[in-house]
Write a protein that holds these residues in place. Structure first.
Motif, PDB file in Angstrom:
ATOM      1  N   THR A 111       2.872  -9.001 -19.211  1.00  0.00           N
ATOM      2  CA  THR A 111       2.809 -10.461 -19.221  1.00  0.00           C
ATOM      3  C   THR A 111       2.905 -10.981 -17.797  1.00  0.00           C
ATOM      4  OG1 THR A 111       3.901 -10.471 -21.367  1.00  0.00           O
ATOM      5  CG2 THR A 111       3.840 -12.553 -20.141  1.00  0.00           C
ATOM      6  N   GLU A 112       1.892 -11.730 -17.367  1.00  0.00           N
ATOM      7  CA  GLU A 112       1.850 -12.186 -15.978  1.00  0.00           C
ATOM      8  C   GLU A 112       3.083 -13.004 -15.614  1.00  0.00           C
ATOM      9  OE1 GLU A 112      -1.847 -13.892 -14.745  1.00  0.00           O
ATOM     10  OE2 GLU A 112      -0.971 -14.886 -12.997  1.00  0.00           O
ATOM     11  N   GLN A 113       3.582 -13.784 -16.550  1.00  0.00           N
ATOM     12  CA  GLN A 113       4.717 -14.657 -16.255  1.00  0.00           C
ATOM     13  C   GLN A 113       5.979 -13.866 -15.913  1.00  0.00           C
ATOM     14  OE1 GLN A 113       2.594 -14.996 -18.735  1.00  0.00           O
ATOM     15  NE2 GLN A 113       1.706 -17.026 -18.448  1.00  0.00           N
ATOM     16  N   GLU A 114       6.026 -12.616 -16.282  1.00  0.00           N
ATOM     17  CA  GLU A 114       7.197 -11.799 -15.964  1.00  0.00           C
ATOM     18  C   GLU A 114       7.150 -11.242 -14.542  1.00  0.00           C
ATOM     19  OE1 GLU A 114       6.982  -9.638 -20.146  1.00  0.00           O
ATOM     20  OE2 GLU A 114       8.951  -9.330 -19.222  1.00  0.00           O
ATOM     21  N   TYR A 115       5.998 -11.338 -13.914  1.00  0.00           N
ATOM     22  CA  TYR A 115       5.885 -10.852 -12.538  1.00  0.00           C
ATOM     23  C   TYR A 115       6.336 -11.950 -11.583  1.00  0.00           C
ATOM     24  CZ  TYR A 115       3.568  -6.638 -14.106  1.00  0.00           C
ATOM     25  OH  TYR A 115       3.308  -5.427 -14.707  1.00  0.00           O
ATOM     26  N   HIS A 116       7.319 -11.652 -10.759  1.00  0.00           N
ATOM     27  CA  HIS A 116       7.934 -12.700  -9.963  1.00  0.00           C
ATOM     28  C   HIS A 116       7.742 -12.539  -8.460  1.00  0.00           C
ATOM     29  CE1 HIS A 116      10.919  -9.511  -9.452  1.00  0.00           C
ATOM     30  NE2 HIS A 116      11.076  -9.470 -10.775  1.00  0.00           N
ATOM     31  N   ASP A 117       7.306 -11.393  -7.992  1.00  0.00           N
ATOM     32  CA  ASP A 117       7.043 -11.200  -6.569  1.00  0.00           C
ATOM     33  C   ASP A 117       5.614 -10.678  -6.414  1.00  0.00           C
ATOM     34  OD1 ASP A 117      10.374 -10.197  -6.457  1.00  0.00           O
ATOM     35  OD2 ASP A 117       9.588 -11.922  -5.358  1.00  0.00           O
ATOM     36  N   TRP A 118       4.920 -11.237  -5.434  1.00  0.00           N
ATOM     37  CA  TRP A 118       3.500 -10.957  -5.260  1.00  0.00           C
ATOM     38  C   TRP A 118       3.194 -10.615  -3.814  1.00  0.00           C
ATOM     39  CZ3 TRP A 118       0.008 -11.361  -9.395  1.00  0.00           C
ATOM     40  CH2 TRP A 118       0.539 -11.877 -10.574  1.00  0.00           C
ATOM     41  N   GLY A 119       2.218  -9.735  -3.633  1.00  0.00           N
ATOM     42  CA  GLY A 119       1.710  -9.490  -2.308  1.00  0.00           C
ATOM     43  C   GLY A 119       0.720 -10.559  -1.902  1.00  0.00           C
ATOM     44  N   GLN A 120       0.195 -10.446  -0.701  1.00  0.00           N
ATOM     45  CA  GLN A 120      -0.717 -11.466  -0.171  1.00  0.00           C
ATOM     46  C   GLN A 120      -2.152 -11.244  -0.635  1.00  0.00           C
ATOM     47  OE1 GLN A 120       0.158  -8.784   1.450  1.00  0.00           O
ATOM     48  NE2 GLN A 120      -1.735  -8.014   2.357  1.00  0.00           N
ATOM     49  N   GLY A 121      -2.410 -10.070  -1.199  1.00  0.00           N
ATOM     50  CA  GLY A 121      -3.741  -9.769  -1.712  1.00  0.00           C
ATOM     51  C   GLY A 121      -4.596  -9.010  -0.719  1.00  0.00           C
ATOM     52  N   THR A 122      -5.514  -8.239  -1.247  1.00  0.00           N
ATOM     53  CA  THR A 122      -6.482  -7.512  -0.423  1.00  0.00           C
ATOM     54  C   THR A 122      -7.863  -7.646  -1.060  1.00  0.00           C
ATOM     55  OG1 THR A 122      -6.966  -5.396   0.664  1.00  0.00           O
ATOM     56  CG2 THR A 122      -6.072  -5.264  -1.572  1.00  0.00           C
ATOM     57  N   GLN A 123      -8.839  -7.961  -0.242  1.00  0.00           N
ATOM     58  CA  GLN A 123     -10.186  -8.221  -0.754  1.00  0.00           C
ATOM     59  C   GLN A 123     -10.923  -6.910  -1.023  1.00  0.00           C
ATOM     60  OE1 GLN A 123     -11.914 -11.311  -1.308  1.00  0.00           O
ATOM     61  NE2 GLN A 123     -13.453  -9.941  -2.215  1.00  0.00           N
TER      62      GLN A 123
END
Length: 128
Positions: A111-123
């Protein structure tokens, strides 16, 4: 809270492979389920793969089954996402994310809502 840094994105020809890495800070990496999400231009972010804190359970979206592999090395505080047979429509920004593990269940967090820390992303850009 955990800081996440993705790497490994880039240009790849359709049918090719890429391996993304996500390095986490801190000493409590083992307490988190980890997920890889992607967001294509103009589309919603979607979960493509997830792995339980222990590595003992994984989840794959239908689109990636048989082509994608998620793995983790808790000693290195790193989660990986191997992508094979890439398609042009899979061009997107890929994010890794952390969710506090629920030790009372056996499956990974989906469930996406349970994810609370994110990286900046990579293309990741897949060209024909």
């Amino acid at each position: 809270q955990v800081q996440l840094v993705e790497s490994g994105g880039g240009l790849v020809q359709a049918g090719g492979s890429l391996r993304l890495s996500c390095a986490a800070s801190g000493h409590t990496f083992y307490m988190y389920d980890m997920g890889w999400f992607r967001q294509a231009l103009g589309k919603e972010r979607e979960l493509v793969a997830a792995i339980r804190w222990s590595g003992g359970s994984t989840y794959y979206a239908d689109s990636g089954k048989g082509r994608f592999t998620i793995a983790r090395d808790n000693a290195k505080n790193t989660v990986y996402h191997q992508m094979n047979s890439l398609k042009t429509e899979e061009t997107a920004v890929f994010y890794c994310a952390a969710a506090t593990a629920n030790f009372g269940r056996e499956d990974s967090t989906t469930t996406e809502q349970e994810y609370h820390d994110w990286g900046q992303g990579t293309q990741v850009t897949v060209y024909s």
